[in-house]
Design a protein around this motif. Sequence first.
Motif, mmCIF file in Angstrom:
data_model
loop_
_atom_site.group_PDB
_atom_site.id
_atom_site.type_symbol
_atom_site.label_atom_id
_atom_site.label_comp_id
_atom_site.label_asym_id
_atom_site.label_seq_id
_atom_site.Cartn_x
_atom_site.Cartn_y
_atom_site.Cartn_z
ATOM 1 N N ALA A 184 15.969 42.374 -66.427
ATOM 2 C CA ALA A 184 17.825 41.788 -66.551
ATOM 3 C C ALA A 184 17.714 41.238 -65.582
ATOM 4 O O ALA A 184 18.333 39.984 -66.131
ATOM 5 N N ALA A 185 17.125 41.320 -64.323
ATOM 6 C CA ALA A 185 16.944 40.607 -63.006
ATOM 7 C C ALA A 185 16.691 39.531 -64.015
ATOM 8 O O ALA A 185 17.560 37.998 -63.321
ATOM 9 N N ILE A 186 15.578 38.882 -64.705
ATOM 10 C CA ILE A 186 15.383 38.170 -64.491
ATOM 11 C C ILE A 186 15.198 37.278 -66.215
ATOM 12 O O ILE A 186 15.665 36.516 -66.435
ATOM 13 N N ARG A 187 16.074 37.721 -66.951
ATOM 14 C CA ARG A 187 16.386 37.557 -67.609
ATOM 15 C C ARG A 187 17.551 36.759 -67.638
ATOM 16 O O ARG A 187 18.053 36.086 -68.214
ATOM 17 N N GLY A 188 19.026 37.036 -66.585
ATOM 18 C CA GLY A 188 19.583 36.408 -65.950
ATOM 19 C C GLY A 188 19.324 34.902 -65.663
ATOM 20 O O GLY A 188 19.535 33.855 -65.770
ATOM 21 N N LEU A 189 17.643 35.041 -64.089
ATOM 22 C CA LEU A 189 17.102 33.608 -64.360
ATOM 23 C C LEU A 189 16.971 32.670 -65.142
ATOM 24 O O LEU A 189 17.137 31.637 -65.223
ATOM 25 N N LEU A 190 16.120 33.249 -66.486
ATOM 26 C CA LEU A 190 16.104 32.956 -67.743
ATOM 27 C C LEU A 190 16.965 31.501 -69.032
ATOM 28 O O LEU A 190 16.904 31.070 -69.745
ATOM 29 N N GLN A 191 18.004 32.882 -68.346
ATOM 30 C CA GLN A 191 19.522 32.471 -69.859
ATOM 31 C C GLN A 191 19.990 30.939 -69.170
ATOM 32 O O GLN A 191 20.399 30.440 -68.662
ATOM 33 N N GLU A 192 19.656 30.379 -69.970
ATOM 34 C CA GLU A 192 19.696 28.869 -70.268
ATOM 35 C C GLU A 192 21.092 28.146 -70.404
ATOM 36 O O GLU A 192 21.874 27.467 -70.257
ATOM 37 N N THR A 193 21.820 29.173 -71.446
ATOM 38 C CA THR A 193 23.268 28.692 -71.720
ATOM 39 C C THR A 193 24.510 29.927 -71.412
ATOM 40 O O THR A 193 23.887 30.865 -71.624
ATOM 41 N N HIS A 194 25.174 30.215 -70.836
ATOM 42 C CA HIS A 194 26.439 30.740 -70.201
ATOM 43 C C HIS A 194 28.099 30.280 -70.549
ATOM 44 O O HIS A 194 27.417 29.091 -70.142
ATOM 45 N N LEU A 195 28.342 31.404 -70.646
ATOM 46 C CA LEU A 195 29.625 31.176 -71.150
ATOM 47 C C LEU A 195 30.428 32.022 -69.853
ATOM 48 O O LEU A 195 30.587 33.042 -69.473
ATOM 49 N N SER A 196 32.179 30.853 -69.707
ATOM 50 C CA SER A 196 32.685 32.172 -68.710
ATOM 51 C C SER A 196 34.585 32.052 -69.301
ATOM 52 O O SER A 196 33.874 31.297 -69.723
ATOM 53 N N VAL A 197 34.869 33.219 -68.307
ATOM 54 C CA VAL A 197 36.545 32.931 -68.934
ATOM 55 C C VAL A 197 36.766 31.344 -68.634
ATOM 56 O O VAL A 197 38.350 31.201 -69.405
ATOM 57 N N LYS A 198 36.425 30.701 -67.934
ATOM 58 C CA LYS A 198 36.777 29.575 -67.195
ATOM 59 C C LYS A 198 36.668 28.197 -68.827
ATOM 60 O O LYS A 198 37.303 27.243 -68.224
ATOM 61 N N ASP A 199 35.921 28.496 -69.361
ATOM 62 C CA ASP A 199 35.144 27.822 -70.537
ATOM 63 C C ASP A 199 36.828 28.406 -72.097
ATOM 64 O O ASP A 199 36.277 27.177 -72.757
ATOM 65 N N LEU A 200 37.107 28.999 -71.904
ATOM 66 C CA LEU A 200 37.845 29.344 -73.317
ATOM 67 C C LEU A 200 39.386 29.041 -72.561
ATOM 68 O O LEU A 200 40.484 28.954 -71.629
ATOM 69 N N ILE A 201 40.044 28.354 -73.943
ATOM 70 C CA ILE A 201 41.403 28.165 -73.602
ATOM 71 C C ILE A 201 41.653 29.079 -75.079
ATOM 72 O O ILE A 201 40.922 29.517 -76.478
ATOM 73 N N CYS A 202 43.281 29.406 -74.748
ATOM 74 C CA CYS A 202 43.503 30.640 -75.707
ATOM 75 C C CYS A 202 44.626 29.464 -76.162
ATOM 76 O O CYS A 202 45.755 29.291 -76.237
ATOM 77 N N PRO A 203 45.066 30.036 -77.495
ATOM 78 C CA PRO A 203 46.003 29.792 -78.222
ATOM 79 C C PRO A 203 47.457 30.513 -78.370
ATOM 80 O O PRO A 203 46.705 31.536 -78.551
ATOM 81 N N ILE A 204 48.176 30.125 -78.386
ATOM 82 C CA ILE A 204 49.531 31.024 -78.531
ATOM 83 C C ILE A 204 50.646 30.203 -79.693
ATOM 84 O O ILE A 204 50.952 29.104 -79.756
ATOM 85 N N PHE A 205 50.861 30.931 -80.785
ATOM 86 C CA PHE A 205 52.014 30.731 -82.112
ATOM 87 C C PHE A 205 53.150 31.634 -81.430
ATOM 88 O O PHE A 205 53.679 32.393 -80.977
ATOM 89 N N ILE A 206 54.163 30.709 -80.537
ATOM 90 C CA ILE A 206 55.280 30.562 -79.951
ATOM 91 C C ILE A 206 56.629 30.302 -81.930
ATOM 92 O O ILE A 206 56.435 28.720 -82.015
ATOM 93 N N GLN A 207 57.186 31.265 -82.062
ATOM 94 C CA GLN A 207 58.262 31.221 -82.893
ATOM 95 C C GLN A 207 59.714 30.812 -82.703
ATOM 96 O O GLN A 207 59.643 31.529 -81.961
ATOM 97 N N GLU A 208 60.474 30.165 -83.123
ATOM 98 C CA GLU A 208 62.168 29.971 -82.700
ATOM 99 C C GLU A 208 62.653 30.850 -84.109
ATOM 100 O O GLU A 208 61.966 31.168 -85.143
ATOM 101 N N GLY A 209 63.471 31.361 -83.085
ATOM 102 C CA GLY A 209 64.356 32.305 -83.940
ATOM 103 C C GLY A 209 64.238 33.531 -84.101
ATOM 104 O O GLY A 209 64.667 34.392 -85.010
#
Length: 337
Positions: free
Chosen positions: A27-52
């Motif tokens: 697993a450690a080497i798998r990590g080294l070899l992984q080319e693409t990463h995803l972080s929580v900092k890449d994510l934008i969360c949608p919010i639907f806000i409804q009036e009334g």
Amino acid sequence: MKNNYGGSHYSNSSFPTVRLRRLRRNAAIRGLLQETHLSVKDLICPIFIQEGIERSHVIESMPEIHRIPLSEIISEVQTIFDLGIRAIIVFGIPSYKDDNASSAFHKNGIVQVSCKLIRKHFGDKIAIITDVCLCQYTTHGHCGVVLNKKVDNDSSIISLARVAVSHAEAGADIVAPSAMMDGQIKSIREGLDKSGFTDTAIMGYSAKQASPLYEPFRDAANSSPEFGDRKTYQMPFTNAREAMREIEFDINEGADIIMIKPAIPYLDLIYQAKQNTNLPICAYSVSGEYALIRAAADEGWINENAVMTEFLLAIKRAGADMIITYQAKKMAKLLNE
Ligand code: PBG
Ligand code: ZN
């Protein structure tokens, strides 16, 4: 492509490809070899806000996604923040609609009030992005102003600038025009600058395809057009070069971030945009993409977490710097495990 395996100096068991496969068991080497990463900092969360409304309602075609009342906005953003996500995109569902979308730029409109509350409570700790469009706010449901049964581009971009300025006044960091009107970025940039919001950034929905994958969103936001469709202003999904031209226009008009939408069927456009521009690229994985995964997962036919991870990483591999996804919270939980 250069091939370094052809030489006779490798014995079968010492082929680099074979060695890599063996090394990947660790697993450690798998990590080294992984080319693409995803972080929580890449994510934008949608919010639907409804009036009334008094309490939150689940959106039928988007299981686990809710339309929430104003009274729940702070706790919702807190939940998102506690997961490590640092950006939201706010969609408003107004209780009042008219022909000129006046509730879209009212200073006490649902998005404006939400932005003020979030800003007051969270300061600069979370980035507030707002969707700038007219379709939720017009009786006819089109993204622009309608004159003589036609969407009128020039009056639309004036209204869109008014909406953007009202969001900036309420504290939005980034406004994201999704109407696909020609010249909307320029009109919004000029409007913001004239009102003193020179620091408010614009994320252009630059290559927004006329896609059937927005259907669940329109359910959620009650924003289906009453007549006709959006094909006159959204992009024909067959045209990649035209998509690049739209991106170029947005950049020339002053966009700070460009967006491609939907995401999964358009990885080629994300990849091409990455080669053609040095601006940050956002990919929007839309409501229909979410619905497809959820429906199959709910049937037990696929593993939701595994498919979500594969899709989001594929979007990043194609070149997206950030992703708007309805799975933001779920993915963040998984990344935090
Ligand atoms: C408003 C808007 C839409 C989406 C984002 N902003 C709907 C549309 O253009 O019909 C779609 C988002 C989604 O499907 O998740 N113009
Ligand atoms: Zn719209």
